[in-house]
Design a protein around this motif. Sequence first.
Motif, PDB file in Angstrom:
ATOM      1  N   VAL A   1       0.817  -1.228   0.000  1.00 43.23           N
ATOM      2  CA  VAL A   1       0.000   0.000   0.000  1.00 43.23           C
ATOM      3  C   VAL A   1       0.848   1.275   0.000  1.00 43.23           C
ATOM      4  O   VAL A   1       0.343   2.355  -0.295  1.00 43.23           O
ATOM      5  N   ALA A   2       2.135   1.131   0.346  1.00 43.53           N
ATOM      6  CA  ALA A   2       3.013   2.311   0.371  1.00 43.53           C
ATOM      7  C   ALA A   2       3.550   2.648  -1.018  1.00 43.53           C
ATOM      8  O   ALA A   2       4.263   3.628  -1.177  1.00 43.53           O
ATOM      9  N   ASP A   3       3.219   1.824  -2.008  1.00 41.07           N
ATOM     10  CA  ASP A   3       3.740   1.995  -3.369  1.00 41.07           C
ATOM     11  C   ASP A   3       2.569   2.392  -4.277  1.00 41.07           C
ATOM     12  O   ASP A   3       1.756   1.557  -4.664  1.00 41.07           O
ATOM     13  N   ASP A   4       2.513   3.670  -4.584  1.00 38.04           N
ATOM     14  CA  ASP A   4       1.381   4.203  -5.351  1.00 38.04           C
ATOM     15  C   ASP A   4       1.163   3.429  -6.653  1.00 38.04           C
ATOM     16  O   ASP A   4       0.026   3.072  -6.995  1.00 38.04           O
ATOM     17  N   SER A   5       2.255   3.140  -7.384  1.00 42.42           N
ATOM     18  CA  SER A   5       2.064   2.473  -8.672  1.00 42.42           C
ATOM     19  C   SER A   5       1.627   1.025  -8.480  1.00 42.42           C
ATOM     20  O   SER A   5       0.869   0.480  -9.301  1.00 42.42           O
ATOM     21  N   ALA A   6       2.065   0.387  -7.386  1.00 37.52           N
ATOM     22  CA  ALA A   6       1.625  -0.996  -7.122  1.00 37.52           C
ATOM     23  C   ALA A   6       0.131  -1.033  -6.797  1.00 37.52           C
ATOM     24  O   ALA A   6      -0.588  -1.947  -7.220  1.00 37.52           O
ATOM     25  N   VAL A   7      -0.355  -0.024  -6.063  1.00 35.86           N
ATOM     26  CA  VAL A   7      -1.794   0.014  -5.741  1.00 35.86           C
ATOM     27  C   VAL A   7      -2.589   0.274  -7.030  1.00 35.86           C
ATOM     28  O   VAL A   7      -3.619  -0.369  -7.283  1.00 35.86           O
ATOM     29  N   ALA A   8      -2.068   1.172  -7.862  1.00 35.66           N
ATOM     30  CA  ALA A   8      -2.748   1.459  -9.137  1.00 35.66           C
ATOM     31  C   ALA A   8      -2.811   0.195 -10.001  1.00 35.66           C
ATOM     32  O   ALA A   8      -3.856  -0.117 -10.592  1.00 35.66           O
ATOM     33  N   ALA A   9      -1.692  -0.538 -10.042  1.00 32.43           N
ATOM     34  CA  ALA A   9      -1.649  -1.754 -10.871  1.00 32.43           C
ATOM     35  C   ALA A   9      -2.621  -2.800 -10.333  1.00 32.43           C
ATOM     36  O   ALA A   9      -3.331  -3.471 -11.100  1.00 32.43           O
ATOM     37  N   ALA A  10      -2.664  -2.952  -9.018  1.00 27.52           N
ATOM     38  CA  ALA A  10      -3.585  -3.937  -8.418  1.00 27.52           C
ATOM     39  C   ALA A  10      -5.030  -3.554  -8.716  1.00 27.52           C
ATOM     40  O   ALA A  10      -5.863  -4.419  -9.033  1.00 27.52           O
ATOM     41  N   ALA A  11      -5.323  -2.256  -8.648  1.00 25.11           N
ATOM     42  CA  ALA A  11      -6.707  -1.811  -8.894  1.00 25.11           C
ATOM     43  C   ALA A  11      -7.115  -2.122 -10.331  1.00 25.11           C
ATOM     44  O   ALA A  11      -8.229  -2.606 -10.581  1.00 25.11           O
ATOM     45  N   SER A  12      -6.212  -1.895 -11.288  1.00 24.57           N
ATOM     46  CA  SER A  12      -6.632  -2.185 -12.667  1.00 24.57           C
ATOM     47  C   SER A  12      -6.649  -3.683 -12.931  1.00 24.57           C
ATOM     48  O   SER A  12      -7.497  -4.178 -13.675  1.00 24.57           O
ATOM     49  N   GLN A  13      -5.752  -4.433 -12.268  1.00 22.38           N
ATOM     50  CA  GLN A  13      -5.775  -5.903 -12.420  1.00 22.38           C
ATOM     51  C   GLN A  13      -7.103  -6.482 -11.897  1.00 22.38           C
ATOM     52  O   GLN A  13      -7.723  -7.330 -12.543  1.00 22.38           O
ATOM     53  N   ILE A  14      -7.548  -5.977 -10.753  1.00 22.59           N
ATOM     54  CA  ILE A  14      -8.811  -6.466 -10.186  1.00 22.59           C
ATOM     55  C   ILE A  14      -9.972  -6.119 -11.107  1.00 22.59           C
ATOM     56  O   ILE A  14     -10.854  -6.938 -11.356  1.00 22.59           O
ATOM     57  N   ALA A  15      -9.943  -4.896 -11.624  1.00 23.58           N
ATOM     58  CA  ALA A  15     -11.050  -4.464 -12.492  1.00 23.58           C
ATOM     59  C   ALA A  15     -11.127  -5.337 -13.731  1.00 23.58           C
ATOM     60  O   ALA A  15     -12.219  -5.672 -14.200  1.00 23.58           O
ATOM     61  N   SER A  16      -9.962  -5.771 -14.262  1.00 27.62           N
ATOM     62  CA  SER A  16     -10.026  -6.541 -15.504  1.00 27.62           C
ATOM     63  C   SER A  16     -10.192  -8.039 -15.265  1.00 27.62           C
ATOM     64  O   SER A  16     -10.693  -8.745 -16.141  1.00 27.62           O
ATOM     65  N   THR A  17      -9.806  -8.542 -14.093  1.00 30.35           N
ATOM     66  CA  THR A  17      -9.865 -10.003 -13.913  1.00 30.35           C
ATOM     67  C   THR A  17     -10.873 -10.491 -12.869  1.00 30.35           C
ATOM     68  O   THR A  17     -11.296 -11.639 -12.917  1.00 30.35           O
ATOM     69  N   ILE A  18     -11.229  -9.641 -11.910  1.00 28.60           N
ATOM     70  CA  ILE A  18     -12.118 -10.131 -10.839  1.00 28.60           C
ATOM     71  C   ILE A  18     -13.428  -9.349 -10.808  1.00 28.60           C
ATOM     72  O   ILE A  18     -14.492  -9.905 -11.026  1.00 28.60           O
TER      73      ILE A  18
END
Length: 242
Positions: free
Chosen positions: A60-77
């Motif tokens: 959660v301390a890595d802005d780009s990692a949170v952004a990547a997780a959010a788009s991964q969830i939106a496209s796969t889950i």
Amino acid sequence: MPLHILITGANRGIGLEMTRQAAQRGDRVIAACRHPDDAADLQKLAAEDGLQIDIIGMDVADDSAVAAAASQIASTITGALDLVVANAGQMNARGGLQDPGHTQDNIAASLMTNVAGVFFTARHFVPHLRAAASNGGTNNVAKLAVISSQMGSSTRAGISAPIYRASKAAATNLARSLSMELAADNIAVGAWHPGWVQTDMGGSEAAITPQTSAAGLLLRFDELSMQTTGVFEDYAGTPHPF
Ligand SMILES: NC(=O)c1ccc[n+]([C@@H]2O[C@H](COP(=O)([O-])OP(=O)(O)OC[C@H]3O[C@@H](n4cnc5c(N)ncnc54)[C@H](OP(=O)(O)O)[C@@H]3O)[C@@H](O)[C@H]2O)c1
């Protein structure tokens, strides 16, 4: 109606127990943690029959990692989340000013996780919450829950862990600000003190079990509404002074 929930810091402690109890009551849980491959307890839970748990990697301390997780969830889950729980937290030094644990790196990690981490989680998952609220959500409301601490309340000032206290004061303050900003989207926001809990952070002498804390917190999240947005209370529902 079963909820779609994202929980950060879900591999141990209160986050793991909230994941377990939410999944056992029928909710679908996206369990976020820094190192999924090392999250043995979470993996074991996710493998249990009948539970819907997806594990994703997210610091959660890595802005780009949170952004990547959010788009991964939106496209796969799922592109819609009824509830996001910003639970991940760190306490890196428990003493006062002269505690050698208050290194620059530890202070940065505490503030980036406990404060910026809440902000990044909110920023990148607001689209998912907005989607749930506009789809009907629970009573047309989606929710952001911030796990803060009574140690951040100015009424509970003390001589231990000043950086942690300051970070949790900021987390509670952030929740209140976000409750204002997100009201127009029908996203309710609250901050909770989970109790003094028997986890790695709380220690074995703590007053309550993760089971008691998580059960109380899930009830509080269910109760949260646009009428109570901006609340700061403990896991049992007692209002807490800021
Ligand atoms: N226990 C208590 O008495 C108590 C009291 C008041 C408030 N709280 C708050 O309750 C929340 C949960 O605490 P806990 O007692 O369950 O603590 P814990 O057992 O120490 O667990 C902390 C969790 O946060 C995760 N985490 C830490 N930094 C992270 C980061 N940058 N990105 C993603 N995940 C990160 C940890 O993951 P790793 O395994 O990767 O480190 C772990 O899953 C925290 O916000 C804490 O401040 C706890």
